[in-house]
Motif scaffolding. Sequence first.
Motif, PDB file in Angstrom:
ATOM      1  N   PHE A   1       0.828  -1.204   0.000  1.00 14.47           N
ATOM      2  CA  PHE A   1       0.000   0.000   0.000  1.00 14.47           C
ATOM      3  C   PHE A   1       0.865   1.258   0.000  1.00 14.47           C
ATOM      4  CE2 PHE A   1      -3.537  -2.771   1.270  1.00 14.47           C
ATOM      5  CZ  PHE A   1      -4.534  -2.258   0.442  1.00 14.47           C
ATOM      6  N   LEU A   2       2.042   1.208   0.621  1.00 15.56           N
ATOM      7  CA  LEU A   2       2.964   2.335   0.520  1.00 15.56           C
ATOM      8  C   LEU A   2       3.394   2.546  -0.933  1.00 15.56           C
ATOM      9  CD1 LEU A   2       5.312   1.897   3.624  1.00 15.56           C
ATOM     10  CD2 LEU A   2       3.534   3.610   3.279  1.00 15.56           C
ATOM     11  N   LEU A   3       3.640   1.444  -1.644  1.00 19.56           N
ATOM     12  CA  LEU A   3       4.006   1.538  -3.058  1.00 19.56           C
ATOM     13  C   LEU A   3       2.863   2.126  -3.882  1.00 19.56           C
ATOM     14  CD1 LEU A   3       5.798   0.897  -5.530  1.00 19.56           C
ATOM     15  CD2 LEU A   3       4.820  -1.412  -5.516  1.00 19.56           C
ATOM     16  N   LEU A   4       1.647   1.658  -3.620  1.00 21.31           N
ATOM     17  CA  LEU A   4       0.496   2.166  -4.364  1.00 21.31           C
ATOM     18  C   LEU A   4       0.271   3.654  -4.082  1.00 21.31           C
ATOM     19  CD1 LEU A   4      -2.049  -0.784  -3.933  1.00 21.31           C
ATOM     20  CD2 LEU A   4      -0.342  -0.428  -5.730  1.00 21.31           C
ATOM     21  N   GLU A   5       0.458   4.056  -2.828  1.00 20.33           N
ATOM     22  CA  GLU A   5       0.315   5.471  -2.492  1.00 20.33           C
ATOM     23  C   GLU A   5       1.388   6.310  -3.181  1.00 20.33           C
ATOM     24  OE1 GLU A   5      -1.804   7.163  -0.680  1.00 20.33           O
ATOM     25  OE2 GLU A   5      -2.928   5.699   0.525  1.00 20.33           O
ATOM     26  N   GLU A   6       2.602   5.799  -3.246  1.00 29.08           N
ATOM     27  CA  GLU A   6       3.686   6.526  -3.911  1.00 29.08           C
ATOM     28  C   GLU A   6       3.415   6.673  -5.399  1.00 29.08           C
ATOM     29  OE1 GLU A   6       6.891   8.840  -4.084  1.00 29.08           O
ATOM     30  OE2 GLU A   6       6.125   7.936  -2.231  1.00 29.08           O
ATOM     31  N   ALA A   7       2.832   5.645  -6.010  1.00 32.60           N
ATOM     32  CA  ALA A   7       2.467   5.741  -7.422  1.00 32.60           C
ATOM     33  C   ALA A   7       1.397   6.811  -7.637  1.00 32.60           C
ATOM     34  CB  ALA A   7       1.978   4.388  -7.926  1.00 32.60           C
ATOM     35  N   LEU A   8       0.400   6.864  -6.743  1.00 32.93           N
ATOM     36  CA  LEU A   8      -0.624   7.910  -6.835  1.00 32.93           C
ATOM     37  C   LEU A   8      -0.012   9.297  -6.672  1.00 32.93           C
ATOM     38  CD1 LEU A   8      -3.697   6.573  -4.825  1.00 32.93           C
ATOM     39  CD2 LEU A   8      -3.492   6.849  -7.290  1.00 32.93           C
ATOM     40  N   GLU A   9       0.981   9.402  -5.804  1.00 30.30           N
ATOM     41  CA  GLU A   9       1.597  10.701  -5.556  1.00 30.30           C
ATOM     42  C   GLU A   9       2.297  11.226  -6.808  1.00 30.30           C
ATOM     43  OE1 GLU A   9       2.187  14.039  -3.391  1.00 30.30           O
ATOM     44  OE2 GLU A   9       1.000  12.270  -2.856  1.00 30.30           O
ATOM     45  N   THR A  10       2.847  10.337  -7.635  1.00 33.16           N
ATOM     46  CA  THR A  10       3.474  10.807  -8.874  1.00 33.16           C
ATOM     47  C   THR A  10       2.439  11.426  -9.808  1.00 33.16           C
ATOM     48  OG1 THR A  10       3.234   8.629  -9.959  1.00 33.16           O
ATOM     49  CG2 THR A  10       5.246   9.034  -8.692  1.00 33.16           C
ATOM     50  N   PHE A  11       1.243  10.861  -9.861  1.00 35.83           N
ATOM     51  CA  PHE A  11       0.169  11.454 -10.664  1.00 35.83           C
ATOM     52  C   PHE A  11      -0.280  12.789 -10.076  1.00 35.83           C
ATOM     53  CE2 PHE A  11      -0.056   7.232 -12.423  1.00 35.83           C
ATOM     54  CZ  PHE A  11      -0.531   7.424 -13.727  1.00 35.83           C
ATOM     55  N   ARG A  12      -0.351  12.854  -8.753  1.00 32.38           N
ATOM     56  CA  ARG A  12      -0.759  14.104  -8.120  1.00 32.38           C
ATOM     57  C   ARG A  12       0.243  15.224  -8.428  1.00 32.38           C
ATOM     58  NH1 ARG A  12      -3.932  14.534  -3.714  1.00 32.38           N
ATOM     59  NH2 ARG A  12      -3.401  12.404  -3.057  1.00 32.38           N
ATOM     60  N   ARG A  13       1.530  14.918  -8.277  1.00 34.98           N
ATOM     61  CA  ARG A  13       2.549  15.937  -8.544  1.00 34.98           C
ATOM     62  C   ARG A  13       2.510  16.383  -9.997  1.00 34.98           C
ATOM     63  NH1 ARG A  13       5.840  12.683  -4.944  1.00 34.98           N
ATOM     64  NH2 ARG A  13       6.656  11.551  -6.752  1.00 34.98           N
ATOM     65  N   ALA A  14       2.348  15.428 -10.921  1.00 37.76           N
ATOM     66  CA  ALA A  14       2.290  15.792 -12.338  1.00 37.76           C
ATOM     67  C   ALA A  14       1.068  16.659 -12.635  1.00 37.76           C
ATOM     68  CB  ALA A  14       2.261  14.523 -13.200  1.00 37.76           C
ATOM     69  N   ALA A  15      -0.081  16.335 -12.029  1.00 38.28           N
ATOM     70  CA  ALA A  15      -1.302  17.111 -12.269  1.00 38.28           C
ATOM     71  C   ALA A  15      -1.177  18.516 -11.691  1.00 38.28           C
ATOM     72  CB  ALA A  15      -2.511  16.394 -11.677  1.00 38.28           C
ATOM     73  N   VAL A  16      -0.652  18.637 -10.475  1.00 38.32           N
ATOM     74  CA  VAL A  16      -0.522  19.955  -9.844  1.00 38.32           C
ATOM     75  C   VAL A  16       0.471  20.818 -10.610  1.00 38.32           C
ATOM     76  CG1 VAL A  16       0.246  21.146  -7.758  1.00 38.32           C
ATOM     77  CG2 VAL A  16      -1.225  19.134  -7.577  1.00 38.32           C
ATOM     78  N   GLN A  17       1.596  20.233 -11.035  1.00 36.94           N
ATOM     79  CA  GLN A  17       2.579  20.993 -11.796  1.00 36.94           C
ATOM     80  C   GLN A  17       1.987  21.493 -13.111  1.00 36.94           C
ATOM     81  OE1 GLN A  17       6.091  18.787 -12.816  1.00 36.94           O
ATOM     82  NE2 GLN A  17       7.045  20.493 -13.896  1.00 36.94           N
ATOM     83  N   ALA A  18       1.269  20.623 -13.815  1.00 37.57           N
ATOM     84  CA  ALA A  18       0.641  21.039 -15.077  1.00 37.57           C
ATOM     85  C   ALA A  18      -0.432  22.092 -14.837  1.00 37.57           C
ATOM     86  CB  ALA A  18       0.049  19.822 -15.782  1.00 37.57           C
ATOM     87  N   LEU A  19      -1.173  21.972 -13.723  1.00 36.20           N
ATOM     88  CA  LEU A  19      -2.208  22.958 -13.406  1.00 36.20           C
ATOM     89  C   LEU A  19      -1.591  24.331 -13.167  1.00 36.20           C
ATOM     90  CD1 LEU A  19      -5.177  23.563 -12.822  1.00 36.20           C
ATOM     91  CD2 LEU A  19      -4.797  22.842 -10.468  1.00 36.20           C
ATOM     92  N   LEU A  20      -0.468  24.376 -12.465  1.00 31.18           N
ATOM     93  CA  LEU A  20       0.214  25.653 -12.247  1.00 31.18           C
ATOM     94  C   LEU A  20       0.713  26.235 -13.567  1.00 31.18           C
ATOM     95  CD1 LEU A  20       2.246  24.861  -8.989  1.00 31.18           C
ATOM     96  CD2 LEU A  20       0.148  26.198  -9.207  1.00 31.18           C
ATOM     97  N   GLU A  21       1.185  25.384 -14.468  1.00 28.66           N
ATOM     98  CA  GLU A  21       1.626  25.859 -15.774  1.00 28.66           C
ATOM     99  C   GLU A  21       0.463  26.455 -16.563  1.00 28.66           C
ATOM    100  OE1 GLU A  21       3.768  22.940 -17.977  1.00 28.66           O
ATOM    101  OE2 GLU A  21       5.094  22.418 -16.321  1.00 28.66           O
ATOM    102  N   VAL A  22      -0.701  25.836 -16.471  1.00 27.08           N
ATOM    103  CA  VAL A  22      -1.875  26.368 -17.171  1.00 27.08           C
ATOM    104  C   VAL A  22      -2.258  27.723 -16.603  1.00 27.08           C
ATOM    105  CG1 VAL A  22      -4.333  26.017 -17.598  1.00 27.08           C
ATOM    106  CG2 VAL A  22      -2.758  24.113 -17.846  1.00 27.08           C
ATOM    107  N   GLU A  23      -2.248  27.862 -15.277  1.00 25.84           N
ATOM    108  CA  GLU A  23      -2.604  29.128 -14.659  1.00 25.84           C
ATOM    109  C   GLU A  23      -1.620  30.229 -15.053  1.00 25.84           C
ATOM    110  OE1 GLU A  23      -5.297  29.671 -13.099  1.00 25.84           O
ATOM    111  OE2 GLU A  23      -6.023  27.638 -12.720  1.00 25.84           O
ATOM    112  N   ASP A  24      -0.321  29.920 -15.035  1.00 27.61           N
ATOM    113  CA  ASP A  24       0.684  30.909 -15.444  1.00 27.61           C
ATOM    114  C   ASP A  24       0.520  31.287 -16.908  1.00 27.61           C
ATOM    115  OD1 ASP A  24       1.707  30.834 -12.898  1.00 27.61           O
ATOM    116  OD2 ASP A  24       3.316  29.413 -13.383  1.00 27.61           O
ATOM    117  N   LEU A  25       0.230  30.304 -17.737  1.00 32.07           N
ATOM    118  CA  LEU A  25       0.054  30.572 -19.161  1.00 32.07           C
ATOM    119  C   LEU A  25      -1.179  31.439 -19.408  1.00 32.07           C
ATOM    120  CD1 LEU A  25       1.127  30.027 -21.991  1.00 32.07           C
ATOM    121  CD2 LEU A  25      -0.180  27.914 -22.032  1.00 32.07           C
TER     122      LEU A  25
END
Length: 328
Positions: free
Chosen positions: A133-157
Amino acid sequence: MIVSVVSMPEGIVTRTHVSEARERLAASRFLIVDIELPTETSPDEQPVAHQLGLEAEDLAWLGREGEAVRAEFLGESAGFVVPVVEAGQVIHVHAFVTERYLVTVHRGPLGPIGTLTARLPHERPADTVATLFLLLEEALETFRRAAVQALLEVEDLEDEMFQQRRPQQVYRLARLRRRAALLHHSLLPYLEATDETLTRRMMSGSFPEERQRLARSYQRSARSVLTDIASLQDASRRAFVSYSSLVSGEQNGVINRLAIVSTIFLPLSFLTGFFGMNFTYMTDELESTSVFWLLAVGLQAIVLFIALYVLHRTRLWRKLRDDSSDDL
């Protein structure tokens, strides 16, 4: 092939050969084995399950390239093919867990695996399922970080578009929108399979309460990550609408200026056409120079003065001036 063995609960990581990992899998009571395969598949590459001595299990999929997402219980064991975001790409981690060990297989180096290994001495999971479950949570966290980073890029753009619109922004928006679609299409089938498997497992009476708690926590995290990706998709669509609105506003300003200029020159064009007609009266009566200057130039000057006066008294001239200053 790089084989890393993590002795639990101490969390000590050692690099070893696959044959030694095979022996430790057969003898250890709590072991984690991570296998990093080459990025390119070799024609004579043996199945990972065979090399680890797991032929008794139905593990032909373990480490096989091109496997679809998977989340299933196999009696006393479970198999997962987990999507992970690494350097903007989606990579799948194969995981096989029993009560005694957890085996993870992936191609090429993978940051989340290193992060998980570093967390183990501090987290000290109780068993292999908690480690899973720690592994599964870490995998989810990579999607979260990618989504948040892209969202910030959209807002800046989007802020940049309102300051100065450029054609390159459309291409950047298209890439961000494609990234949002990639995250959604990569994660959703896996979460559906995982949610179905965990729900069915929790309905059985043999699933311990502690593991049910871990499963519910993971499902809440999964829904939160899906919400973040949905927010990214909405933001990218909104940015496209904003860009289209800016383009439409500029086009409306251009059309408005053209309409004003056409209004000014329309009477002048009428006078020019009228006095240019080849009638007898025109040719016989309007022969003097004074009459020519009076009618040909004077009338046009008077009409032009009246048109400019009307524009100045109304708000059209001010609107034209404001539109021109906004473009600058």
